[in-house]
Design a protein around this motif. Structure first.
Motif, short mmCIF file in Angstrom:
data_model
loop_
_atom_site.label_atom_id
_atom_site.label_comp_id
_atom_site.label_asym_id
_atom_site.label_seq_id
_atom_site.Cartn_x
_atom_site.Cartn_y
_atom_site.Cartn_z
N LEU A 190 74.77 30.32 28.51
CA LEU A 190 75.81 29.85 27.58
C LEU A 190 75.13 29.26 26.36
O LEU A 190 74.37 28.30 26.49
N GLY A 191 75.36 29.83 25.19
CA GLY A 191 74.78 29.29 23.95
C GLY A 191 73.77 30.25 23.35
O GLY A 191 72.92 30.80 24.06
N ALA A 192 73.91 30.44 22.04
CA ALA A 192 72.96 31.32 21.33
C ALA A 192 72.51 30.65 20.04
O ALA A 192 72.26 31.31 19.03
N GLY A 193 72.41 29.31 20.08
CA GLY A 193 71.84 28.57 18.94
C GLY A 193 70.33 28.58 19.08
O GLY A 193 69.76 29.49 19.71
N GLY A 194 69.65 27.58 18.50
CA GLY A 194 68.19 27.53 18.55
C GLY A 194 67.66 27.55 19.97
O GLY A 194 66.83 28.40 20.34
N ALA A 195 68.16 26.65 20.82
CA ALA A 195 67.66 26.55 22.19
C ALA A 195 68.07 27.78 23.01
O ALA A 195 67.28 28.29 23.81
N GLY A 196 69.29 28.24 22.81
CA GLY A 196 69.79 29.40 23.55
C GLY A 196 68.98 30.65 23.23
O GLY A 196 68.65 31.43 24.13
N ARG A 197 68.65 30.84 21.96
CA ARG A 197 67.89 32.04 21.57
C ARG A 197 66.52 32.06 22.24
O ARG A 197 66.10 33.06 22.81
N VAL A 214 76.80 34.35 26.45
CA VAL A 214 78.12 33.95 25.95
C VAL A 214 77.91 32.87 24.90
O VAL A 214 77.12 31.95 25.10
N ASN A 215 78.60 33.02 23.76
CA ASN A 215 78.51 31.99 22.72
C ASN A 215 79.85 31.91 22.01
O ASN A 215 80.56 32.91 21.87
N ARG A 216 80.19 30.67 21.57
CA ARG A 216 81.45 30.50 20.83
C ARG A 216 81.53 31.50 19.68
O ARG A 216 82.52 32.20 19.51
N THR A 217 80.45 31.58 18.90
CA THR A 217 80.41 32.54 17.81
C THR A 217 79.80 33.83 18.36
O THR A 217 78.59 33.92 18.57
N HIS A 218 80.67 34.77 18.63
CA HIS A 218 80.28 36.00 19.32
C HIS A 218 79.13 36.71 18.59
O HIS A 218 78.20 37.23 19.22
N SER A 219 79.19 36.71 17.26
CA SER A 219 78.20 37.48 16.49
C SER A 219 76.77 36.96 16.74
O SER A 219 75.81 37.73 16.71
N LYS A 220 76.64 35.65 17.00
CA LYS A 220 75.29 35.11 17.24
C LYS A 220 74.74 35.60 18.59
O LYS A 220 73.56 35.91 18.71
N ALA A 221 75.63 35.67 19.58
CA ALA A 221 75.19 36.21 20.88
C ALA A 221 74.81 37.68 20.72
O ALA A 221 73.80 38.13 21.29
N ASN A 251 73.41 26.08 30.72
CA ASN A 251 74.09 25.62 29.50
C ASN A 251 73.05 25.30 28.43
O ASN A 251 72.25 24.38 28.58
N ALA A 252 73.08 26.09 27.35
CA ALA A 252 72.19 25.81 26.20
C ALA A 252 73.02 25.47 24.98
O ALA A 252 72.52 25.54 23.85
N THR A 253 74.30 25.11 25.20
CA THR A 253 75.12 24.65 24.07
C THR A 253 75.00 23.13 23.99
O THR A 253 74.42 22.48 24.87
N SER A 254 75.60 22.57 22.95
CA SER A 254 75.59 21.11 22.83
C SER A 254 76.81 20.49 23.50
O SER A 254 77.01 19.28 23.45
N MET A 255 77.62 21.31 24.17
CA MET A 255 78.82 20.81 24.84
C MET A 255 78.44 20.01 26.07
O MET A 255 77.87 20.56 27.02
N GLY A 256 78.79 18.72 26.04
CA GLY A 256 78.44 17.83 27.15
C GLY A 256 77.67 16.62 26.66
O GLY A 256 77.51 15.65 27.38
#
Ligand code: ATR
Length: 357
Positions: A190-197, A214-221, A251-256
């Protein structure tokens, strides 16, 4: 009463509240285990490492590195320096000029620093970011050596050598804290930001069996998936939730990070009961709602403290050439992050055979 008398009185008198700072440092667990720290005062031979970030005052790095230096009997110290991004180049040059042993870089410097170091390790080419710098000197034979080895002779030249220890720390933490080998595993990330990538690329490099992004912004995933398909032709990767069970959900998003954050996973599309093991890169709080939910559903869990620990341990090994005292570094981190309470990272409770150091 002089300051010194006041300290002595307070340390003898159990009724008196501790004199903040002095008493606190005497009561740190790792000091009890590592008395050498008190026997090695800062003096002209003390060598310095530093972590640069912006902001930096909540960094737990100095606590773990200083505990490690003491355990290794090194007269070294690690300090946290607030360095604004526009000053990063000057600050790195300053570390070189003053012959610091090495640096750690944290948010927001890891990408910027790629342009400011003199030499790259393979890991920097692989992950495109620098989180560790070793300062090196060239001897008269043309060999680059860690700068602290030049005690009497002067190096002919000094350089900064950049490394990245983050990616390796992810898989090491999964192995040590959850007993998971990435190769062949089915993983939901979960997450495709810096840490997710970086996590996605590392999992692919380790021959993950099947990776779902899976990422909130689909295009980044989709962009990360495309990069993986280019670099790792044989890796099975899909954007979206898996059907059936997975070995691991990360989880590699900032959610939490905030107590009121919802789960980073869409319950209607994926239940955490489908994951045998669940990893949250967040380590503060120790158990996010994500980890609590996973634990209640019967999954094995671990938080991101291990990532912080292993990237720092590798940095220490790069600086000093000595094996990192993992157990002492973990204890110092937990003390710094979770305090005196009994709260610890969930992985502290995994069986001893899985623990390291
Ligand atoms: P880091 O370097 O820590 O990974 P980042 O690059 O800003 O930080 O990435 C943050 C991650 O958390 C991203 O995956 C982000 O999703 P977007 O790419 O769509 O921004 C995710 N994230 C942040 N806030 C979120 C929210 N409210 N809901 C879902 N995902 C969120």
């Amino acid at each position: 009463m002089s300051l010194l008398t006041s300290v002595a009185t307070n340390s003898r008198n159990q009724e008196t509240p501790p004199f903040l700072g002095f008493e606190l440092s005497l009561r740190l667990n790792y000091n009890h285990r590592v008395p050498e720290e008190l026997a090695s005062p800062i003096n002209a031979s003390t060598r310095i490492c530093a972590v640069y970030g912006f902001p930096i005052k909540h960094s737990a790095s100095p606590s773990m590195q200083n505990a490690a230096f003491a355990a290794l009997g090194l007269n070294w110290r690690d300090m946290a320096c607030e360095v604004a991004p526009e000053n990063l180049r000057t600050a790195i040059e300053g570390a070189k000029a003053t012959r610091l042993v090495g640096l750690n870089l944290t948010v927001p410097h890891k990408l910027l620093a790629v342009d400011f170091v003199d030499a790259f390790d393979e890991s920097v080419k692989m992950w495109g970011a620098v989180n560790t710098i070793r300062i090196e000197g060239r001897d008269k034979n043309g060999t680059w050596l860690p700068i602290y080895q030049f005690t009497d002779v002067h190096p002919e030249k000094i350089r900064t050598h950049g490394f990245n220890t983050d990616a390796e720390a992810i898989t090491r933490s999964l192995r040590e804290d959850l007993n998971i080998e990435v190769a062949g595993s089915r993983v939901l990330l979960l997450g495709a930001g810096g840490a997710g990538r970086v996590a996605a690329l590392k999992l692919a490099a380790e021959n993950v069996g099947e990776l779902f992004l899976v990422n909130r912004t689909h295009s980044k995933a989709s962009a990360v998936a495309a990069e993986i398909r280019r670099r790792h032709l044989n890796v099975k990767i899909q954007v979206g939730y898996p059907r059936g069970e997975v070995d691991l959900c990360i989880n590699a998003t900032s959610m939490g990070l905030s107590p009121n954050d919802p789960l980073p996973v869409d319950n209607k599309q994926f239940s955490l009961r489908q994951a045998h093991a669940v990893y949250d890169m967040i380590y503060r709080p120790a158990e996010t709602l994500f980890l609590q939910t996973a634990k209640a559903g019967g999954s094995r869990i671990a938080n991101g403290l291990g990532m912080l620990l292993y990237q720092g341990a590798k940095a220490l090994e790069i600086w000093s050439g000595q094996p990192a005292p993992i157990a002492i570094m973990r204890a110092a981190l937990e003390k710094n992050i979770y305090g005196e309470s009994t709260v610890q990272s969930p992985q502290s409770t995994v069986p001893k055979s899985n623990a390291v150091g």
